[in-house]
Design a protein around this motif. Structure first.
Motif, PDB file in Angstrom:
ATOM      1  N   THR A 143      34.555  48.033  19.739  1.00 47.85           N
ATOM      2  CA  THR A 143      33.544  48.336  20.736  1.00 47.85           C
ATOM      3  C   THR A 143      32.570  47.173  20.736  1.00 47.85           C
ATOM      4  O   THR A 143      31.886  46.939  19.740  1.00 47.85           O
ATOM      5  CB  THR A 143      32.811  49.645  20.385  1.00 47.85           C
ATOM      6  OG1 THR A 143      33.774  50.686  20.260  1.00 47.85           O
ATOM      7  CG2 THR A 143      31.799  50.001  21.446  1.00 47.85           C
ATOM      8  N   PHE A 144      32.549  46.460  21.826  1.00 47.36           N
ATOM      9  CA  PHE A 144      31.748  45.253  21.907  1.00 47.36           C
ATOM     10  C   PHE A 144      30.759  45.347  23.061  1.00 47.36           C
ATOM     11  O   PHE A 144      31.057  45.948  24.090  1.00 47.36           O
ATOM     12  CB  PHE A 144      32.638  44.022  22.123  1.00 47.36           C
ATOM     13  CG  PHE A 144      33.714  43.864  21.096  1.00 47.36           C
ATOM     14  CD1 PHE A 144      33.402  43.500  19.795  1.00 47.36           C
ATOM     15  CD2 PHE A 144      35.043  44.100  21.410  1.00 47.36           C
ATOM     16  CE1 PHE A 144      34.384  43.357  18.841  1.00 47.36           C
ATOM     17  CE2 PHE A 144      36.038  43.958  20.465  1.00 47.36           C
ATOM     18  CZ  PHE A 144      35.708  43.585  19.168  1.00 47.36           C
ATOM     19  N   GLU A 145      29.613  44.734  22.887  1.00 43.03           N
ATOM     20  CA  GLU A 145      28.637  44.600  23.963  1.00 43.03           C
ATOM     21  C   GLU A 145      28.800  43.211  24.573  1.00 43.03           C
ATOM     22  O   GLU A 145      27.879  42.396  24.577  1.00 43.03           O
ATOM     23  CB  GLU A 145      27.234  44.828  23.432  1.00 43.03           C
ATOM     24  CG  GLU A 145      26.999  46.256  23.002  1.00 43.03           C
ATOM     25  CD  GLU A 145      25.590  46.520  22.534  1.00 43.03           C
ATOM     26  OE1 GLU A 145      24.691  45.701  22.815  1.00 43.03           O
ATOM     27  OE2 GLU A 145      25.394  47.548  21.880  1.00 43.03           O
ATOM     28  N   VAL A 146      30.011  42.959  25.030  1.00 40.78           N
ATOM     29  CA  VAL A 146      30.399  41.665  25.579  1.00 40.78           C
ATOM     30  C   VAL A 146      31.225  41.926  26.833  1.00 40.78           C
ATOM     31  O   VAL A 146      32.086  42.803  26.829  1.00 40.78           O
ATOM     32  CB  VAL A 146      31.243  40.863  24.550  1.00 40.78           C
ATOM     33  CG1 VAL A 146      31.732  39.559  25.143  1.00 40.78           C
ATOM     34  CG2 VAL A 146      30.459  40.618  23.271  1.00 40.78           C
ATOM     35  N   ASP A 147      30.954  41.189  27.900  1.00 41.62           N
ATOM     36  CA  ASP A 147      31.771  41.281  29.104  1.00 41.62           C
ATOM     37  C   ASP A 147      32.936  40.307  28.966  1.00 41.62           C
ATOM     38  O   ASP A 147      32.761  39.192  28.469  1.00 41.62           O
ATOM     39  CB  ASP A 147      30.952  40.920  30.343  1.00 41.62           C
ATOM     40  CG  ASP A 147      29.869  41.940  30.639  1.00 41.62           C
ATOM     41  OD1 ASP A 147      30.049  43.119  30.292  1.00 41.62           O
ATOM     42  OD2 ASP A 147      28.842  41.542  31.222  1.00 41.62           O
ATOM     43  N   PHE A 148      34.111  40.728  29.406  1.00 41.14           N
ATOM     44  CA  PHE A 148      35.320  39.907  29.330  1.00 41.14           C
ATOM     45  C   PHE A 148      35.738  39.511  30.741  1.00 41.14           C
ATOM     46  O   PHE A 148      35.911  40.366  31.601  1.00 41.14           O
ATOM     47  CB  PHE A 148      36.457  40.677  28.652  1.00 41.14           C
ATOM     48  CG  PHE A 148      36.230  40.895  27.180  1.00 41.14           C
ATOM     49  CD1 PHE A 148      36.773  40.027  26.255  1.00 41.14           C
ATOM     50  CD2 PHE A 148      35.477  41.975  26.736  1.00 41.14           C
ATOM     51  CE1 PHE A 148      36.569  40.226  24.891  1.00 41.14           C
ATOM     52  CE2 PHE A 148      35.271  42.186  25.384  1.00 41.14           C
ATOM     53  CZ  PHE A 148      35.815  41.309  24.456  1.00 41.14           C
ATOM     54  N   PHE A 149      35.907  38.203  30.948  1.00 44.14           N
ATOM     55  CA  PHE A 149      36.293  37.686  32.260  1.00 44.14           C
ATOM     56  C   PHE A 149      37.454  36.704  32.128  1.00 44.14           C
ATOM     57  O   PHE A 149      37.638  36.081  31.083  1.00 44.14           O
ATOM     58  CB  PHE A 149      35.126  36.939  32.916  1.00 44.14           C
ATOM     59  CG  PHE A 149      33.919  37.788  33.157  1.00 44.14           C
ATOM     60  CD1 PHE A 149      33.926  38.785  34.125  1.00 44.14           C
ATOM     61  CD2 PHE A 149      32.769  37.591  32.421  1.00 44.14           C
ATOM     62  CE1 PHE A 149      32.808  39.563  34.346  1.00 44.14           C
ATOM     63  CE2 PHE A 149      31.644  38.360  32.636  1.00 44.14           C
ATOM     64  CZ  PHE A 149      31.660  39.356  33.600  1.00 44.14           C
ATOM     65  N   THR A 150      38.195  36.568  33.228  1.00 42.73           N
ATOM     66  CA  THR A 150      39.245  35.562  33.326  1.00 42.73           C
ATOM     67  C   THR A 150      38.993  34.757  34.595  1.00 42.73           C
ATOM     68  O   THR A 150      38.323  35.224  35.516  1.00 42.73           O
ATOM     69  CB  THR A 150      40.648  36.195  33.408  1.00 42.73           C
ATOM     70  OG1 THR A 150      40.709  37.045  34.568  1.00 42.73           O
ATOM     71  CG2 THR A 150      40.974  36.990  32.161  1.00 42.73           C
ATOM     72  N   CYS A 151      39.558  33.564  34.626  1.00 48.55           N
ATOM     73  CA  CYS A 151      39.474  32.734  35.829  1.00 48.55           C
ATOM     74  C   CYS A 151      40.763  31.929  35.944  1.00 48.55           C
ATOM     75  O   CYS A 151      41.129  31.207  35.015  1.00 48.55           O
ATOM     76  CB  CYS A 151      38.271  31.796  35.758  1.00 48.55           C
ATOM     77  SG  CYS A 151      38.145  30.697  37.192  1.00 48.55           S
ATOM     78  N   ASN A 152      41.431  32.068  37.081  1.00 48.57           N
ATOM     79  CA  ASN A 152      42.649  31.314  37.355  1.00 48.57           C
ATOM     80  C   ASN A 152      42.260  29.934  37.874  1.00 48.57           C
ATOM     81  O   ASN A 152      41.716  29.807  38.968  1.00 48.57           O
ATOM     82  CB  ASN A 152      43.497  32.066  38.381  1.00 48.57           C
ATOM     83  CG  ASN A 152      44.821  31.400  38.635  1.00 48.57           C
ATOM     84  OD1 ASN A 152      45.052  30.252  38.250  1.00 48.57           O
ATOM     85  ND2 ASN A 152      45.712  32.116  39.293  1.00 48.57           N
ATOM     86  N   LEU A 153      42.529  28.915  37.086  1.00 46.48           N
ATOM     87  CA  LEU A 153      42.134  27.557  37.461  1.00 46.48           C
ATOM     88  C   LEU A 153      42.947  26.999  38.625  1.00 46.48           C
ATOM     89  O   LEU A 153      42.536  26.014  39.244  1.00 46.48           O
ATOM     90  CB  LEU A 153      42.206  26.628  36.251  1.00 46.48           C
ATOM     91  CG  LEU A 153      41.197  26.950  35.147  1.00 46.48           C
ATOM     92  CD1 LEU A 153      41.385  25.993  33.968  1.00 46.48           C
ATOM     93  CD2 LEU A 153      39.774  26.892  35.659  1.00 46.48           C
ATOM     94  N   ASP A 154      44.073  27.631  38.950  1.00 45.30           N
ATOM     95  CA  ASP A 154      44.827  27.219  40.142  1.00 45.30           C
ATOM     96  C   ASP A 154      43.973  27.424  41.394  1.00 45.30           C
ATOM     97  O   ASP A 154      44.102  26.697  42.367  1.00 45.30           O
ATOM     98  CB  ASP A 154      46.122  28.031  40.281  1.00 45.30           C
ATOM     99  CG  ASP A 154      47.140  27.703  39.211  1.00 45.30           C
ATOM    100  OD1 ASP A 154      47.111  26.573  38.677  1.00 45.30           O
ATOM    101  OD2 ASP A 154      47.957  28.592  38.897  1.00 45.30           O
ATOM    102  N   ASP A 155      43.112  28.457  41.347  1.00 43.67           N
ATOM    103  CA  ASP A 155      42.266  28.792  42.492  1.00 43.67           C
ATOM    104  C   ASP A 155      40.821  28.320  42.319  1.00 43.67           C
ATOM    105  O   ASP A 155      39.975  28.608  43.159  1.00 43.67           O
ATOM    106  CB  ASP A 155      42.254  30.320  42.691  1.00 43.67           C
ATOM    107  CG  ASP A 155      43.649  30.869  42.932  1.00 43.67           C
ATOM    108  OD1 ASP A 155      44.475  30.155  43.535  1.00 43.67           O
ATOM    109  OD2 ASP A 155      43.919  32.007  42.510  1.00 43.67           O
ATOM    110  N   ALA A 156      40.529  27.623  41.211  1.00 42.42           N
ATOM    111  CA  ALA A 156      39.152  27.215  40.930  1.00 42.42           C
ATOM    112  C   ALA A 156      39.093  25.772  40.418  1.00 42.42           C
ATOM    113  O   ALA A 156      38.702  25.521  39.281  1.00 42.42           O
ATOM    114  CB  ALA A 156      38.544  28.176  39.918  1.00 42.42           C
TER     115      ALA A 156
END
Length: 119
Positions: free
Chosen positions: A48-61
């Motif tokens: 249980t974490f107080e952390v947001d998890f994100f991903t980013c596809n570098l093909d589109d960024a």
């Protein structure tokens, strides 16, 4: 884990937020990126974490890739709740490494060593 587009990545980096966050940068056809994502998802399920998890596809960024100078994937970064970069890891890592990254910025501090060792 929520996927962010290019604009959302920059918004998250430069606008204040009350929570720490973890970013996984990947590309669509990268097999090591898929393994990294699975390991990070296991870390998310095991704690249980107080952390947001994100991903980013570098093909589109491509601007994100340029901004950070990313030349290979997967790349994981953690930011504390002040928005300061805490840690960067390039290439595929073990589940324990990803967990220690999250614990390093988690608001609920514990002893990361005892958690990684399982007692």
């Amino acid at each position: 884990m929520h996927d962010l587009d290019e604009a959302a990545v920059f918004k998250r980096l430069y606008e204040p937020s009350p929570r720490a966050f973890f970013l996984l940068f990947y590309t669509t056809h990268c097999s090591q990126c898929k393994i990294a994502r699975a390991r990070i998802e296991r870390v998310m399920q095991n704690g249980t974490f107080e952390v947001d998890f994100f991903t980013c596809n570098l093909d589109d960024a491509p601007r994100v890739s340029e901004h950070f100078g990313i030349r290979s994937v997967p790349v994981c970064m953690t930011y504390n709740k002040k928005g300061e970069q805490h840690r960067v890891e390039y290439a595929l890592k073990s589940e324990a490494v990803y967990e220690s990254m999250v614990l390093g910025v988690n608001a609920q501090k514990g002893d990361p060593k005892s958690r990684l060792l399982g007692f």
